[in-house]
Design a protein around this motif. Sequence first.
Motif, PDB file in Angstrom:
ATOM      1  N   PHE A 172      13.931   2.691   3.089  1.00 40.39           N
ATOM      2  CA  PHE A 172      14.325   2.753   1.748  1.00 40.39           C
ATOM      3  C   PHE A 172      12.967   2.368   1.031  1.00 40.39           C
ATOM      4  CE2 PHE A 172      18.409   1.841   4.144  1.00 40.39           C
ATOM      5  CZ  PHE A 172      19.054   2.822   3.693  1.00 40.39           C
ATOM      6  N   PRO A 173      12.187   3.221   0.829  1.00 36.44           N
ATOM      7  CA  PRO A 173      10.985   2.842   0.348  1.00 36.44           C
ATOM      8  C   PRO A 173      11.075   2.324  -1.256  1.00 36.44           C
ATOM      9  CG  PRO A 173      10.641   4.873   1.273  1.00 36.44           C
ATOM     10  CD  PRO A 173      12.115   4.701   1.205  1.00 36.44           C
ATOM     11  N   GLU A 174      11.963   3.055  -1.937  1.00 38.95           N
ATOM     12  CA  GLU A 174      12.335   2.568  -3.603  1.00 38.95           C
ATOM     13  C   GLU A 174      12.601   0.963  -3.454  1.00 38.95           C
ATOM     14  OE1 GLU A 174      15.265   5.610  -3.690  1.00 38.95           O
ATOM     15  OE2 GLU A 174      14.470   6.153  -5.694  1.00 38.95           O
ATOM     16  N   LYS A 221       0.800  -1.196   0.166  1.00 44.24           N
ATOM     17  CA  LYS A 221       0.132  -0.088   0.042  1.00 44.24           C
ATOM     18  C   LYS A 221       0.862   1.231   0.051  1.00 44.24           C
ATOM     19  CE  LYS A 221      -4.203  -1.813   2.051  1.00 44.24           C
ATOM     20  NZ  LYS A 221      -4.726  -2.034   3.394  1.00 44.24           N
ATOM     21  N   CYS A 222       2.323   1.219   0.012  1.00 42.02           N
ATOM     22  CA  CYS A 222       3.056   2.167   0.183  1.00 42.02           C
ATOM     23  C   CYS A 222       2.870   2.926  -1.355  1.00 42.02           C
ATOM     24  CB  CYS A 222       4.551   1.794   0.345  1.00 42.02           C
ATOM     25  SG  CYS A 222       5.837   2.965  -0.065  1.00 42.02           S
ATOM     26  N   THR A 223       2.917   4.475  -1.044  1.00 41.50           N
ATOM     27  CA  THR A 223       2.739   5.022  -2.364  1.00 41.50           C
ATOM     28  C   THR A 223       4.046   5.613  -2.861  1.00 41.50           C
ATOM     29  OG1 THR A 223       2.244   7.199  -0.987  1.00 41.50           O
ATOM     30  CG2 THR A 223       0.382   5.897  -1.806  1.00 41.50           C
ATOM     31  N   LYS A 224       5.210   5.169  -2.265  1.00 36.47           N
ATOM     32  CA  LYS A 224       6.549   5.748  -2.448  1.00 36.47           C
ATOM     33  C   LYS A 224       6.561   7.431  -2.573  1.00 36.47           C
ATOM     34  CE  LYS A 224       7.221   1.377  -3.484  1.00 36.47           C
ATOM     35  NZ  LYS A 224       7.848   0.557  -2.307  1.00 36.47           N
ATOM     36  N   CYS A 225       6.117   7.968  -1.479  1.00 31.27           N
ATOM     37  CA  CYS A 225       6.143   9.377  -1.574  1.00 31.27           C
ATOM     38  C   CYS A 225       7.412   9.715  -1.006  1.00 31.27           C
ATOM     39  CB  CYS A 225       4.887   9.737  -0.539  1.00 31.27           C
ATOM     40  SG  CYS A 225       5.236   9.450   1.096  1.00 31.27           S
ATOM     41  N   MET A 226       8.141   8.756  -0.371  1.00 26.14           N
ATOM     42  CA  MET A 226       9.625   9.215   0.235  1.00 26.14           C
ATOM     43  C   MET A 226       9.670  10.073   1.456  1.00 26.14           C
ATOM     44  SD  MET A 226      11.283   7.396  -1.624  1.00 26.14           S
ATOM     45  CE  MET A 226      12.929   7.954  -1.542  1.00 26.14           C
ATOM     46  N   LEU A 227       8.375  10.460   2.041  1.00 26.20           N
ATOM     47  CA  LEU A 227       8.430  11.228   3.127  1.00 26.20           C
ATOM     48  C   LEU A 227       9.343  10.375   4.410  1.00 26.20           C
ATOM     49  CD1 LEU A 227       5.112  12.965   3.452  1.00 26.20           C
ATOM     50  CD2 LEU A 227       7.420  14.082   3.229  1.00 26.20           C
ATOM     51  N   CYS A 228       8.898   9.045   4.511  1.00 28.47           N
ATOM     52  CA  CYS A 228       9.529   8.400   5.661  1.00 28.47           C
ATOM     53  C   CYS A 228      11.031   8.367   5.347  1.00 28.47           C
ATOM     54  CB  CYS A 228       9.227   7.068   5.625  1.00 28.47           C
ATOM     55  SG  CYS A 228       9.422   5.993   4.180  1.00 28.47           S
ATOM     56  N   TYR A 229      11.691   8.488   4.063  1.00 27.35           N
ATOM     57  CA  TYR A 229      13.116   8.464   4.044  1.00 27.35           C
ATOM     58  C   TYR A 229      13.515   9.740   4.448  1.00 27.35           C
ATOM     59  CZ  TYR A 229      17.021   8.592   0.727  1.00 27.35           C
ATOM     60  OH  TYR A 229      18.312   8.779   0.298  1.00 27.35           O
ATOM     61  N   GLU A 273       4.879  10.122  10.284  1.00 29.30           N
ATOM     62  CA  GLU A 273       4.926  10.836   9.043  1.00 29.30           C
ATOM     63  C   GLU A 273       4.145  10.348   8.019  1.00 29.30           C
ATOM     64  OE1 GLU A 273       5.443  13.923   9.030  1.00 29.30           O
ATOM     65  OE2 GLU A 273       6.371  14.119  11.387  1.00 29.30           O
ATOM     66  N   CYS A 274       4.119   9.016   7.882  1.00 30.39           N
ATOM     67  CA  CYS A 274       3.408   8.371   6.603  1.00 30.39           C
ATOM     68  C   CYS A 274       1.973   8.935   6.269  1.00 30.39           C
ATOM     69  CB  CYS A 274       3.783   6.823   6.955  1.00 30.39           C
ATOM     70  SG  CYS A 274       2.739   5.821   5.448  1.00 30.39           S
ATOM     71  N   PRO A 275       1.909   9.469   5.271  1.00 34.32           N
ATOM     72  CA  PRO A 275       0.522  10.071   5.189  1.00 34.32           C
ATOM     73  C   PRO A 275      -0.579   9.014   4.710  1.00 34.32           C
ATOM     74  CG  PRO A 275       1.992  10.482   3.114  1.00 34.32           C
ATOM     75  CD  PRO A 275       2.712   9.908   3.981  1.00 34.32           C
ATOM     76  N   VAL A 276      -0.160   7.659   4.214  1.00 34.05           N
ATOM     77  CA  VAL A 276      -1.147   6.958   4.287  1.00 34.05           C
ATOM     78  C   VAL A 276      -1.334   5.902   5.302  1.00 34.05           C
ATOM     79  CG1 VAL A 276      -1.362   7.185   1.773  1.00 34.05           C
ATOM     80  CG2 VAL A 276       0.272   5.765   2.317  1.00 34.05           C
ATOM     81  N   LYS A 277      -0.601   6.215   6.184  1.00 34.40           N
ATOM     82  CA  LYS A 277      -0.631   5.333   7.479  1.00 34.40           C
ATOM     83  C   LYS A 277      -0.250   3.737   7.105  1.00 34.40           C
ATOM     84  CE  LYS A 277      -0.707   8.702   9.957  1.00 34.40           C
ATOM     85  NZ  LYS A 277       0.214   9.286  10.240  1.00 34.40           N
ATOM     86  N   VAL A 278       0.734   3.451   6.574  1.00 32.68           N
ATOM     87  CA  VAL A 278       1.135   2.051   6.269  1.00 32.68           C
ATOM     88  C   VAL A 278       2.230   1.534   7.086  1.00 32.68           C
ATOM     89  CG1 VAL A 278       0.155   2.110   4.018  1.00 32.68           C
ATOM     90  CG2 VAL A 278       2.746   2.444   4.207  1.00 32.68           C
ATOM     91  N   ILE A 279       2.594   2.154   7.854  1.00 32.92           N
ATOM     92  CA  ILE A 279       3.710   1.534   8.929  1.00 32.92           C
ATOM     93  C   ILE A 279       3.292   1.460  10.221  1.00 32.92           C
ATOM     94  CG2 ILE A 279       6.068   2.085   9.858  1.00 32.92           C
ATOM     95  CD1 ILE A 279       6.339   4.155   7.507  1.00 32.92           C
ATOM     96  N   THR A 280       3.226   0.268  10.872  1.00 29.96           N
ATOM     97  CA  THR A 280       2.910  -0.205  12.112  1.00 29.96           C
ATOM     98  C   THR A 280       4.262  -0.098  13.183  1.00 29.96           C
ATOM     99  OG1 THR A 280       1.476  -1.388  10.881  1.00 29.96           O
ATOM    100  CG2 THR A 280       1.270  -1.433  13.408  1.00 29.96           C
TER     101      THR A 280
HETATM  102  S1  SF4 Z   1       5.796   7.600   4.085  1.00 31.98           S
HETATM  103 FE1  SF4 Z   1       4.495   5.752   3.831  1.00 31.98          FE
HETATM  104  S2  SF4 Z   1       3.869   6.087   1.899  1.00 31.98           S
HETATM  105 FE2  SF4 Z   1       5.474   7.483   1.981  1.00 31.98          FE
HETATM  106  S3  SF4 Z   1       7.332   6.237   1.241  1.00 31.98           S
HETATM  107 FE3  SF4 Z   1       7.216   5.851   3.321  1.00 31.98          FE
HETATM  108  S4  SF4 Z   1       5.944   4.109   3.884  1.00 31.98           S
HETATM  109 FE4  SF4 Z   1       5.576   4.640   1.538  1.00 31.98          FE
END
Ligand code: SF4
Lengths: 91, 392
Positions: A58-60, A41-49, A78-85
């Motif tokens: 490393f989302p990529e 479900k990660c959108t690869k927005c890179m905010l976590c990175y 910070e993950c905008p789509v809340k896919v990190i637990t």
């Molecule tokens: S912040 Fe969330 S959605 Fe964005 S890259 Fe990281 S895990 Fe993926």
Amino acid sequence: MSGLKSWREIPIGCKTTSPGSTVRIKTGTWRDFRPVVNWEKCTKCMLCYIYCPDGTIFPESSYVDYDHCKGCGICAKECPVKVITMVEEVI
Amino acid sequence: MKTERLPLPTNYAVAYAAKSCDVDVVAAYPITPQSDIVERIAQFIADGELNAEYIPVESEHSALSACIGASAAGARAFTATCSQGLALMHECLFIASGCRLPIVMCVSCRTLSTPINIHTDYQDSMSSRDCGWVQIYVSSAQEGYDSVIQGYKLAELDEILIPVMVCYDGYVLSHTYEPVIVHSDKDVLAFAPKNVKRVLNPDEPVTLGVFCLPNYEYEFKYQLIDALSKVPNALKIVDKEFGEYFGRSYGLYECYRMDDAEYVLATMGAVASTARVAIDELRQEGLKVGLFRPRLFRPCPSDEWRDILSKFELVTVIDRSISFGSVAGPLLFEILGVFMNERERPMFTNFIAGIGGRDVTVNDIKSMFRRSLEAYREKRSVRSCEYYGVRW
Ligand code: SF4
Ligand code: SF4
């Protein structure tokens, strides 16, 4: 502690001459909570990175360096789509 | 050799010494009664008498941090502080000694808050005694001047590389004018030529103050313990050379009228100067008292102290600082420690006096000694430590 150097053999003044030696020191064991990512479900927005203070997510490549991630939880926050637990580490 | 005899308070005397040692970097934050040390140095720089980088930092934590960086880059670094400023530096004190950087710092000792008070006692420097620095306590402006010069020579020795704190009573010494013999910059530098290693060098990159785990921490600490153990001998040699060069030397401690003494008064700094007068007066009454004034306090020159003091039956120790919650003052404990493995040792009495700048007069010292002597003669056990002069 065999194989380790004596106080006479180590450099004076707590210095190291090998750059990047922190890679060898696995600080991930200090973690209480581990970030578990639902990469589907990660959108690869890179905010976590960008926010990760340890440079360990490393989302990529859908990869977390658990040898060094200290489990601060900033990526999850910070993950905008809340896919990190954050999951408690159990020994 | 060109010398001048100038009227200087200790604060200015140490500023002259730093100037003549040609310090490269001075980083400091003003705090009473230290401020005029670095004000005087700023004046030297402004007048073109000293070519140094003066960093007016925003706190003492930054002052010592800047000196740590400068020293690691090969500069001869100087700072000065006291009281809350020294307390604010606390974590950097360990970093400076751990990184083995030969910084010299003057401390115009002042008590610590609260209550807030700008006057002297050794609460500040004594609270820093376990930080791995060399601590020298002086008892005159001339000794302050000389100790800064000796301090750089000692700190920069290849086998030492330890920062040095030169401590003296705020106001009582820091602001009292005395005649001080000042030498030419050329002569001072010839005695103490710069020997600061350039640890941070782009051509040979290193990380200083590294991260360390339990498997190496102890070994790094032991290196400092080992280097500190070499300080008493090294300072003895530096002080002897200084004597040959400039005609004054102090040793690791001062003994006054100790040769034929029966009893000893042990104290440091300005109180020791008053104690000399008290001892002269006690001697007129037929009491054979001598003065033992430790100059090098840390590392403790334990063998020397033991050799001197073991000959006596009564040692009266006057501490100008409180070790809160402990059974006695810090100087008493340091002295007592050297008798750890001795079956026979002198009887010790301990007085805390001169706190927060309260005067310690000749009569005070005589009265402390008399109380101590009374207890000794009556073979009475004494309270471990007496808070002399506190109002009941
Ligand atoms: S912040 Fe969330 S959605 Fe964005 S890259 Fe990281 S895990 Fe993926
Ligand atoms: S928990 Fe903290 S250290 Fe670990 S990956 Fe997330 S942000 Fe980085």
